[in-house]
Design a protein around this motif. Sequence first.
Motif, short mmCIF file in Angstrom:
data_model
loop_
_atom_site.label_atom_id
_atom_site.label_comp_id
_atom_site.label_asym_id
_atom_site.label_seq_id
_atom_site.Cartn_x
_atom_site.Cartn_y
_atom_site.Cartn_z
N VAL A 169 0.84 -1.21 0.00
CA VAL A 169 0.00 0.00 0.00
C VAL A 169 0.87 1.26 0.00
O VAL A 169 0.59 2.23 -0.71
N LYS A 170 1.93 1.25 0.79
CA LYS A 170 2.82 2.42 0.83
C LYS A 170 3.48 2.66 -0.52
O LYS A 170 3.59 3.81 -0.98
N ARG A 171 3.91 1.60 -1.19
CA ARG A 171 4.50 1.76 -2.52
C ARG A 171 3.47 2.32 -3.51
O ARG A 171 3.79 3.19 -4.34
N PHE A 172 2.25 1.81 -3.44
CA PHE A 172 1.22 2.29 -4.35
C PHE A 172 0.91 3.76 -4.10
O PHE A 172 0.70 4.53 -5.06
N VAL A 173 0.86 4.18 -2.85
CA VAL A 173 0.60 5.58 -2.52
C VAL A 173 1.73 6.47 -3.02
O VAL A 173 1.51 7.57 -3.57
N GLU A 174 2.96 6.02 -2.88
CA GLU A 174 4.10 6.78 -3.39
C GLU A 174 4.02 6.94 -4.91
O GLU A 174 4.30 8.03 -5.44
N ILE A 175 3.62 5.89 -5.59
CA ILE A 175 3.50 5.96 -7.06
C ILE A 175 2.44 6.98 -7.44
O ILE A 175 2.60 7.76 -8.39
N ASN A 176 1.33 7.03 -6.70
CA ASN A 176 0.26 7.98 -7.01
C ASN A 176 0.65 9.40 -6.67
O ASN A 176 0.27 10.34 -7.38
N LEU A 177 1.37 9.58 -5.57
CA LEU A 177 1.80 10.92 -5.21
C LEU A 177 2.82 11.48 -6.20
O LEU A 177 2.88 12.70 -6.42
N GLU A 178 3.61 10.61 -6.79
CA GLU A 178 4.57 11.05 -7.80
C GLU A 178 3.91 11.32 -9.15
O GLU A 178 4.57 11.82 -10.05
N GLY A 179 2.63 10.99 -9.27
CA GLY A 179 1.92 11.26 -10.51
C GLY A 179 2.15 10.25 -11.60
O GLY A 179 1.80 10.50 -12.76
N LEU A 180 2.72 9.09 -11.26
CA LEU A 180 2.96 8.07 -12.27
C LEU A 180 1.70 7.31 -12.65
O LEU A 180 1.63 6.70 -13.71
N ARG A 181 0.73 7.29 -11.77
CA ARG A 181 -0.55 6.63 -12.04
C ARG A 181 -1.67 7.60 -11.74
O ARG A 181 -1.50 8.58 -11.02
N SER A 182 -2.84 7.33 -12.31
CA SER A 182 -4.01 8.17 -12.04
C SER A 182 -4.50 7.97 -10.62
O SER A 182 -4.37 6.88 -10.04
N GLY A 183 -5.05 9.03 -10.06
CA GLY A 183 -5.50 8.96 -8.67
C GLY A 183 -6.79 8.22 -8.46
O GLY A 183 -7.22 8.03 -7.32
N ALA A 184 -7.45 7.77 -9.54
CA ALA A 184 -8.72 7.06 -9.38
C ALA A 184 -8.54 5.71 -8.68
O ALA A 184 -9.42 5.25 -7.97
N GLY A 185 -7.39 5.08 -8.90
CA GLY A 185 -7.15 3.78 -8.27
C GLY A 185 -6.95 3.87 -6.79
O GLY A 185 -7.06 2.85 -6.08
N LEU A 186 -6.68 5.06 -6.26
CA LEU A 186 -6.44 5.20 -4.83
C LEU A 186 -7.71 4.94 -4.03
O LEU A 186 -7.65 4.41 -2.92
N PHE A 187 -8.87 5.28 -4.56
CA PHE A 187 -10.13 5.01 -3.88
C PHE A 187 -10.41 3.50 -3.82
O PHE A 187 -10.92 3.00 -2.82
N LYS A 188 -10.05 2.77 -4.89
CA LYS A 188 -10.23 1.32 -4.87
C LYS A 188 -9.31 0.67 -3.84
O LYS A 188 -9.72 -0.25 -3.12
N VAL A 189 -8.07 1.15 -3.77
CA VAL A 189 -7.13 0.59 -2.80
C VAL A 189 -7.59 0.88 -1.38
O VAL A 189 -7.44 0.04 -0.48
N ALA A 190 -8.17 2.05 -1.15
CA ALA A 190 -8.66 2.37 0.19
C ALA A 190 -9.77 1.41 0.62
O ALA A 190 -9.81 0.95 1.77
N LYS A 191 -10.66 1.07 -0.30
CA LYS A 191 -11.71 0.08 0.02
C LYS A 191 -11.11 -1.29 0.28
O LYS A 191 -11.56 -2.00 1.20
N LEU A 192 -10.10 -1.67 -0.50
CA LEU A 192 -9.44 -2.95 -0.28
C LEU A 192 -8.76 -3.00 1.09
O LEU A 192 -8.81 -4.02 1.79
N VAL A 193 -8.13 -1.89 1.47
CA VAL A 193 -7.44 -1.85 2.77
C VAL A 193 -8.43 -1.97 3.92
O VAL A 193 -8.20 -2.71 4.89
N ASP A 194 -9.56 -1.28 3.83
CA ASP A 194 -10.56 -1.36 4.90
C ASP A 194 -11.15 -2.77 5.01
O ASP A 194 -11.35 -3.30 6.12
N ALA A 195 -11.40 -3.39 3.87
CA ALA A 195 -11.90 -4.78 3.90
C ALA A 195 -10.84 -5.73 4.44
O ALA A 195 -11.16 -6.67 5.19
#
Length: 421
Positions: A169-195
């Motif tokens: 999760v930390k690596r994925f967040v770093e990738i999104n903060l650097e702008g390498l991926r779109s931020g839409a996937g961050l909401f999906k990862v947040a749901k996965l983390v809560d589950a």
Amino acid sequence: MDRLPSPDSASFLAANCWLDDACIADIDYFVKTLSGIKAKGVRPDLIGSIITHYACKWIPELSGEPSSPVDTDHQPPPESATASWLKKRFFIETIVSVLPPEKDTVLCSFLLRLLKNANMVGAGSNYLEELEKRVAWRLDQATMKELMIPCFSHVRGTLLDVELMSRLVKRFVEINLEGLRSGAGLFKVAKLVDAYLAEAAVDSELALPEFMELAGAVPAQARATDDGLYRAIDTYLKTHVNVTKEERKTLCKLIDSQKLSIEASLHAAQNERLPVRSVIQVLFSEQAKLHSHSNWSRSITNTKSPSPKIGSGPPDRCHSSRDIMTLQQIEIKQLKEHVNKLERRCHLMQSQIDKLVEKKRGFFSWRRLATSANLGAVSVDVADERGEGKGYDSGSIGKQTPVKGKQGRSKTPKPWRQSTS
């Protein structure tokens, strides 16, 4: 195999059938063949499909499907457990080393199964790190089933590898903060983390720092609602009854009470496991929401246009029609509850007013009765005096009546006074 198929030929597009040939029986020979295919300029996605098919052929666990029954007639002689373990480890490390450098060439589900087996056989740290990087790159495409990787460490006693999930999760967040991926996937990862947290919270061996580290790995703005996080925290508090008050307060600080739905807020307001401060914050947040929605609806009714603009109301997290409809349904439900409360208060006030009116009526009716009795006694005294022939006129009767009444009472004392004398 002397001649490799052309990259543009139809035989190469059917690579899966070509790989089923019995000529590929050695992994070393497979690596050489794959190197020749790469030299031909084949697309990376085709190379990724070839590697996936070959890996699933020799390790059925990587396919994610139930294994077929083994044919005992053509089964080779069994190997020792150590030899089988070493062979599997070497095979996985080789597969990781020949993966294309492009990170979108292999499915995330296959990478997660490969990472699970690599942890199981104890692959090298550099191979595990490469797999974690590739999984983190496509973590928003993962499924909850594939993320449930057991913990194979002898040091930690948890059932799930929570530390591995935190790193991903930390690596994925770093990738999104650097702008390498779109931020839409961050909401999906947040749901996965809560589950994932809700499933891991059932484990009594899960320490509070590990739980909080994974919960805090997702930015607060990535959660559109905190219902999933609240459910995970409530499950953790229900399982870990020995958590101190300070730890409960620290854990509940992760929840944003303004992001809880009505159902979650009602549950939190009656939850005895939560600290009192957290319950008060939830109640205040619900009261603030009710006032803001009532003010917003009042401003909407005062406007000329029946349909409000998106920016005219309270700040929305998303501007989609689905979110607007959900917000309107919540507003209608809250307004109905507010109207019911006002109706109950009106009925209560009306009943109190009716009781006061009844009391006043009884008081005035008793006073009229007493007044009429006194007037009757006065008229009797006047009639007696007229019978005695004292000759008073109508004006003197009204003036002398109270005095004569007093004198009459003084001349004829009541019986209880005589009895006492």
